[in-house]
Scaffold this motif. Structure first.
Motif, PDB file in Angstrom:
ATOM      1  N   LEU A 196      44.404  34.682  33.485  1.00  0.00           N
ATOM      2  CA  LEU A 196      44.913  35.297  34.711  1.00  0.00           C
ATOM      3  C   LEU A 196      45.646  36.572  34.356  1.00  0.00           C
ATOM      4  CD1 LEU A 196      46.395  32.158  36.532  1.00  0.00           C
ATOM      5  CD2 LEU A 196      44.054  33.013  36.549  1.00  0.00           C
ATOM      6  N   GLN A 197      45.364  37.622  35.091  1.00  0.00           N
ATOM      7  CA  GLN A 197      46.036  38.889  34.810  1.00  0.00           C
ATOM      8  C   GLN A 197      46.746  39.388  36.052  1.00  0.00           C
ATOM      9  OE1 GLN A 197      41.943  41.180  34.474  1.00  0.00           O
ATOM     10  NE2 GLN A 197      43.612  42.602  34.938  1.00  0.00           N
ATOM     11  N   GLY A 198      47.892  39.963  35.824  1.00  0.00           N
ATOM     12  CA  GLY A 198      48.695  40.432  36.941  1.00  0.00           C
ATOM     13  C   GLY A 198      48.360  41.827  37.395  1.00  0.00           C
ATOM     14  N   GLY A 199      47.692  42.614  36.538  1.00  0.00           N
ATOM     15  CA  GLY A 199      47.400  44.004  36.881  1.00  0.00           C
ATOM     16  C   GLY A 199      46.057  44.180  37.570  1.00  0.00           C
ATOM     17  N   LEU A 200      45.750  45.433  37.907  1.00  0.00           N
ATOM     18  CA  LEU A 200      44.520  45.760  38.622  1.00  0.00           C
ATOM     19  C   LEU A 200      43.349  46.027  37.684  1.00  0.00           C
ATOM     20  CD1 LEU A 200      46.005  48.133  41.357  1.00  0.00           C
ATOM     21  CD2 LEU A 200      45.188  45.800  41.684  1.00  0.00           C
ATOM     22  N   THR A 201      43.647  46.466  36.438  1.00  0.00           N
ATOM     23  CA  THR A 201      42.571  46.784  35.493  1.00  0.00           C
ATOM     24  C   THR A 201      41.961  45.507  34.930  1.00  0.00           C
ATOM     25  OG1 THR A 201      43.744  48.804  34.852  1.00  0.00           O
ATOM     26  CG2 THR A 201      41.980  48.038  33.398  1.00  0.00           C
ATOM     27  N   PRO A 202      40.651  45.319  35.113  1.00  0.00           N
ATOM     28  CA  PRO A 202      40.014  44.071  34.646  1.00  0.00           C
ATOM     29  C   PRO A 202      40.147  43.901  33.135  1.00  0.00           C
ATOM     30  CG  PRO A 202      38.560  45.263  36.137  1.00  0.00           C
ATOM     31  CD  PRO A 202      39.695  46.199  35.804  1.00  0.00           C
ATOM     32  N   ASP A 230      35.523  24.056  31.027  1.00  0.00           N
ATOM     33  CA  ASP A 230      35.047  25.300  31.624  1.00  0.00           C
ATOM     34  C   ASP A 230      36.134  26.351  31.480  1.00  0.00           C
ATOM     35  OD1 ASP A 230      36.962  24.973  33.603  1.00  0.00           O
ATOM     36  OD2 ASP A 230      35.554  24.519  35.194  1.00  0.00           O
ATOM     37  N   SER A 231      35.771  27.591  31.721  1.00  0.00           N
ATOM     38  CA  SER A 231      36.734  28.691  31.604  1.00  0.00           C
ATOM     39  C   SER A 231      36.472  29.690  32.716  1.00  0.00           C
ATOM     40  CB  SER A 231      36.618  29.365  30.235  1.00  0.00           C
ATOM     41  OG  SER A 231      35.297  29.796  29.996  1.00  0.00           O
ATOM     42  N   GLN A 232      37.503  30.466  33.041  1.00  0.00           N
ATOM     43  CA  GLN A 232      37.389  31.420  34.139  1.00  0.00           C
ATOM     44  C   GLN A 232      38.334  32.591  33.906  1.00  0.00           C
ATOM     45  OE1 GLN A 232      38.751  29.736  37.845  1.00  0.00           O
ATOM     46  NE2 GLN A 232      40.621  28.905  36.962  1.00  0.00           N
ATOM     47  N   VAL A 233      38.015  33.692  34.562  1.00  0.00           N
ATOM     48  CA  VAL A 233      38.857  34.885  34.544  1.00  0.00           C
ATOM     49  C   VAL A 233      39.207  35.225  35.984  1.00  0.00           C
ATOM     50  CG1 VAL A 233      39.042  37.320  33.929  1.00  0.00           C
ATOM     51  CG2 VAL A 233      37.781  35.749  32.439  1.00  0.00           C
ATOM     52  N   GLU A 234      40.480  35.404  36.268  1.00  0.00           N
ATOM     53  CA  GLU A 234      40.927  35.769  37.609  1.00  0.00           C
ATOM     54  C   GLU A 234      41.732  37.062  37.510  1.00  0.00           C
ATOM     55  OE1 GLU A 234      40.173  34.328  40.401  1.00  0.00           O
ATOM     56  OE2 GLU A 234      39.119  32.588  39.553  1.00  0.00           O
ATOM     57  N   ASN A 283      44.944  21.745  32.672  1.00  0.00           N
ATOM     58  CA  ASN A 283      44.854  23.189  32.889  1.00  0.00           C
ATOM     59  C   ASN A 283      45.577  23.961  31.794  1.00  0.00           C
ATOM     60  OD1 ASN A 283      43.885  23.256  35.978  1.00  0.00           O
ATOM     61  ND2 ASN A 283      45.447  21.671  35.755  1.00  0.00           N
ATOM     62  N   PHE A 284      44.919  24.985  31.281  1.00  0.00           N
ATOM     63  CA  PHE A 284      45.568  25.892  30.336  1.00  0.00           C
ATOM     64  C   PHE A 284      45.398  27.320  30.847  1.00  0.00           C
ATOM     65  CE2 PHE A 284      44.559  22.216  27.656  1.00  0.00           C
ATOM     66  CZ  PHE A 284      45.840  21.945  27.173  1.00  0.00           C
ATOM     67  N   ILE A 285      46.519  28.003  30.919  1.00  0.00           N
ATOM     68  CA  ILE A 285      46.521  29.357  31.472  1.00  0.00           C
ATOM     69  C   ILE A 285      46.995  30.342  30.409  1.00  0.00           C
ATOM     70  CG2 ILE A 285      47.620  30.891  33.154  1.00  0.00           C
ATOM     71  CD1 ILE A 285      47.878  28.524  35.011  1.00  0.00           C
ATOM     72  N   VAL A 286      46.232  31.421  30.258  1.00  0.00           N
ATOM     73  CA  VAL A 286      46.707  32.587  29.515  1.00  0.00           C
ATOM     74  C   VAL A 286      47.035  33.633  30.569  1.00  0.00           C
ATOM     75  CG1 VAL A 286      46.197  34.322  27.789  1.00  0.00           C
ATOM     76  CG2 VAL A 286      45.194  32.039  27.582  1.00  0.00           C
ATOM     77  N   TYR A 287      48.310  33.967  30.702  1.00  0.00           N
ATOM     78  CA  TYR A 287      48.705  34.928  31.738  1.00  0.00           C
ATOM     79  C   TYR A 287      49.087  36.260  31.088  1.00  0.00           C
ATOM     80  CZ  TYR A 287      50.676  37.033  35.906  1.00  0.00           C
ATOM     81  OH  TYR A 287      50.912  37.875  36.966  1.00  0.00           O
TER      82      TYR A 287
END
Length: 810
Positions: A196-202, A230-234, A283-287
């Motif tokens: 999960l990323q907080g900024g606008l740049t992917p 599974d894994s995801q990018v938000e 759940n594991f989150i990389v923020y």
């Protein structure tokens, strides 16, 4: 002159007799068997003796013998014997509750076995435990250890104090509560890795490599459970406004306290409460914070991460890169792996994940066996408490297979086949759970202990009101918190003299968790005078003023319009159908009193709010906030903890009469009512959902209102309390759902509570921890099959706790 009826012919008489005989024959051959079929409860015979035997013999029948290989030449074999003796002596001192041994073998062993390799080191002795799956333990021996013949002591110390120390401690604490971090055991889990990323740049990461790397960690646990991944990018997942960060102007760093990590995750906005898996999700989150918020550091955390108990883990990664490579992710994945081990209950030592996994498998196998047998015992007890409960053949099959799995698991453990033993114990646990939570059985199980059976005698005494207190009221008030202004409220208990010790337990539990801080009065009501012993012992526990009252005769007797012969006949019919409390007059008087009279008692008239407490209930959590004050400040009217389905056979005509009342009072239903909670078709039928009224905190102004008074009087006139077995719970719930604004109904999700076989245990980790709860989240009834908890959340559209599916029957 009177006319005579024509005489019947012999043929007519014969025809009539044949018709009558045919009716009798049909009734006998079809009607009676049909009646038996529809009224007989099928009860498969549970193997009680076998279950009791397993419970008594489990600990004594299971044996752990862990082989450790030490390949020594023939002249050094005596050293193995000496080392074994020392190990055995040390283990005796550990007082383990089970038969657990380390067995030294003078053999080479396989690639997957524990192996000790001795090497000479001139300087000092040391050890090295391999981090790989070869489980090699290298011991560096100094010349001093060798010449003083201390090698056996050194080997013993390494094995007992290092390699297997965690396992020994876990078995020593076998019967202690499990860690609050641990996710309840399941033979299957799903792991979700989220960037999960907080900024606008992917920002991207090498997903394939991420999955591959993490699967290597999961393979270490294949003997414990099956894991899917599974894994995801938000992108653009900004921080919540609720997060409590401290910004340091000098360094430009934002700091997050350990105690504030619960504010970091925005479950709903980040889409973390939408899992559709039917198995527990970890759940594991990389923020990655936005540039504006970066860097964020968690105080006292070297890895800049934290664990959410029974949910997952979070790592905050401060980076300006727009792509995360394998090298970037390896340290993060190692943190996640460490968090995973903690979340499933693995020890932190030794460092080898393979040995830690082995330890977990051996320990969890025994825990699964214990839990399986506990489930089966609970089922047997439930069947005994409800002699008329149905035991379907499917439940018996699950019980029998579960028993077979338990015995096979024990045999596997005794043969050293720990992976197989783990698998079998997991299957036994799942089957025993399914057997106990059979929905067909719980339709009747809900009625066990719904209320204490009020077997009152009906010899009336002159009405008396007997206030009692252990301290002068002025002294009690002076002991209250200076910051607390008490509400116009009381705690209410309907009980008997023979309930003395049960009600004392309830009083003590609520006083300890709540009332010792607020000192509210406590009103005790009985249809017979309380004994002096009762008043003295109970009053001694109450921090406020204890008041003891006698119920008015007209509130605990048959009204004039009730046909008591008919009521007696209906009780008999219900009893023959096996309906619990069917033949108890006193139970009906209790339900009627709780429905329409308790708030009219002289002792209750001065108060606005009440909290109903029954004998032998439990309160699992500290209650630091005054619920009465909460009701007043928020304008709420009715509060509950548990909702459940009613048994239809006890209220067969209730909804018909409710509908008749509504047709006579067109404007009675509130325009913003809670009708959708109690009806699935806009009021055509009743879905049996109700608030379990053995716990309720409410404003008595509602019960004293004209609309409720009219509603109760109308229902009372229909005789359902005596001709059927209408309970106060559905009557209160229907009234609250129909006549109140639904916004005035409150679910006390932070008050842990137990009554009989059902519990409300907060499954929100923050609530559980902050309120110092001591209940098992697995016992929470909110999302179980016969609860109406899911219906409540569905109708109110409130957000469920993120981990709710782990405690649900789906």
């Amino acid at each position: 002159m009177t006319s005579e009826l024509p005489k019947e012919s012999a043929q007519d008489i014969s025809t009539r007799r044949k018709i009558i005989l045919s009716i009798i024959l049909i009734s006998t051959l079809i009607g009676f068997p049909l009646w038996c079929l529809t009224t007989t409860v099928h009860r498969a015979e549970l193997p009680e003796s076998k279950i009791y035997q397993l419970n008594e013999q489990l600990i004594s029948s299971i044996h752990y013998e862990i082989p450790v290989y030490l390949d020594l030449p023939e002249p050094l074999k005596p050293m193995i014997y000496e080392t074994q003796r020392l190990i055995n002596d040390e283990l005796k001192l550990k007082n383990l509750p089970i038969d657990w041994k380390i067995i030294l073998k003078n053999e080479v062993g396989s690639d997957k076995d524990y192996k000790i390799i001795l090497e000479l080191n001139e300087e000092t002795e040391s050890m090295y435990i391999s981090p790989f799956d070869d489980k090699i333990i290298k011991l560096m021996l100094s010349s001093n250890v060798i010449t003083t013949n201390k090698v056996p002591d050194f080997i013993t110390k390494v094995l007992i104090d290092h390699v297997f120390n965690s396992e020994i401690k876990m078995f020593q604490e076998l019967n202690e509560p499990e860690s609050v971090l641990k996710i309840p055991y399941s033979p299957n889990y799903h792991v979700t890795l989220s960037l999960l990323q907080g900024g606008l740049t992917p920002i991207s990461w090498e997903i394939e490599k991420v999955d591959s790397l993490f699967m290597n960690y999961l393979k270490n646990l294949e003997n414990y459970a099956k894991f899917s991944l599974d894994s995801q990018v938000e992108h653009y997942e900004p921080l919540s406004d609720k997060i409590n960060l401290r910004f340091d102007n000098e360094t430009g760093i934002s700091y997050l306290k350990e105690s504030d990590t619960s504010t970091f995750i925005d479950y709903s906005e980040w889409g973390l409460d939408q899992n559709t898996n039917l198995i527990p999700v970890i759940n594991f989150i990389v923020y990655i914070p936005s540039i504006e918020n970066s860097p964020i550091l968690i105080e006292n955390s070297e890895s800049n991460s934290f664990i959410v108990p029974q949910w997952g883990g979070v790592t905050i990664l401060n980076t300006s890169e727009n792509k995360l490579t394998e090298n970037d992710l390896i340290p993060v994945l190692e943190v996640m792996a460490s968090q995973l081990f903690q979340l499933i209950g693995a020890p932190t030592e030794p460092k080898s994940p393979f040995i830690r996994s082995d330890i977990l498998v051996r320990y969890q196998t025994l825990k699964n066996l214990q839990k399986s047998i506990e489930n089966l015992l609970s089922l047997v007890k439930l069947a005994k408490q409800l002699p008329t409960i149905s035991i379907p053949d499917s439940a018996l099959t699950q019980v029998e297979i579960s028993i077979d799995k338990i015995e096979e698991a024990i045999q596997s453990v005794n043969q050293g086949l720990y992976g197989l033993g783990s698998k079998l114990s997991g299957e036994a646990f799942v089957l025993s759970n399914k057997a106990f939570f059979q929905k067909d059985m719980h339709r009747k199980a809900l009625l066990i202990n719904t209320r204490k059976i009020f077997a009152f005698h009906h010899e009336q005494s002159p009405r008396t009101t007997l206030p009692h207190t252990t301290l002068p009221r002025s002294v009690q008030i002076s002991l209250q918190s200076e910051n607390h202004t008490g509400e116009n409220a009381t705690i209410l208990s309907l009980c008997r003299n023979q309930d003395l010790y049960e009600i004392m337990r309830s009083v003590r539990r609520l006083e300890d968790r709540f009332n010792h801080k607020f000192h509210y009065d406590w009103v005790f009501l009985n249809n017979e005078p309380f004994s002096d012993e009762f008043k003295t012992k109970v009053g001694n526990l109450v921090s406020g003023e204890a008041k003891f009252g006698l119920i008015d005769k007209e509130h605990w007797s048959y009204p004039d319009f009730i046909d008591q012969d008919k009521a007696r006949e209906e009780r008999k019919k219900m009893s023959e159908k096996g309906i619990i409390y069917a033949d108890l007059e006193s139970y009906r008087h209790m339900c009627r009193f709780n429905s329409g009279f308790f708030y009219k008692h002289e002792l209750m008239k001065p108060y606005k709010y009440y909290w109903r407490v029954e004998p032998d209930v439990k309160f699992y959590c500290d209650i630091d906030k005054d619920p009465f004050k909460y009701l007043r400040e928020t304008g709420k009217t009715y509060g509950f903890t548990i909702s459940i389905h009613e048994f239809h056979a006890t209220i067969e005509t209730l909804w018909d009469e409710v509908s008749n009342f509504l047709s006579l009072n067109k404007d009675a239903q509130h325009e913003n009512s809670f009708i959708d909670f109690i009806s699935d078709d806009k009021g055509k039928t009743y879905n049996l959902c109700h608030f379990w009224s053995n716990f309720e905190i409410a404003d008595m102004d509602f019960w004293r209102s004209d609309i409720y008074e009219s509603f109760f009087n109308y229902l009372d006139s229909k005789g359902g309390f005596f001709y059927e077995r209408w309970g106060d719970a559905p009557i209160h719930s229907i009234a609250v759902a129909l006549f109140l604004d639904k916004e005035k109904i409150h679910y006390f999700e932070d008050i842990g509570y137990n009554h009989g076989v059902y519990s409300m245990c907060p499954i929100d980790d923050d609530i559980w921890l902050s309120n110092k709860c001591n209940c098992n989240m697995n016992d929470d009834f909110t999302f179980r099959g016969y609860s109406c908890g899911q219906k409540y959340f569905e109708v109110t559209k409130k957000t469920k706790p993120p981990n709710w599916k782990q405690y649900a029957d789906l």
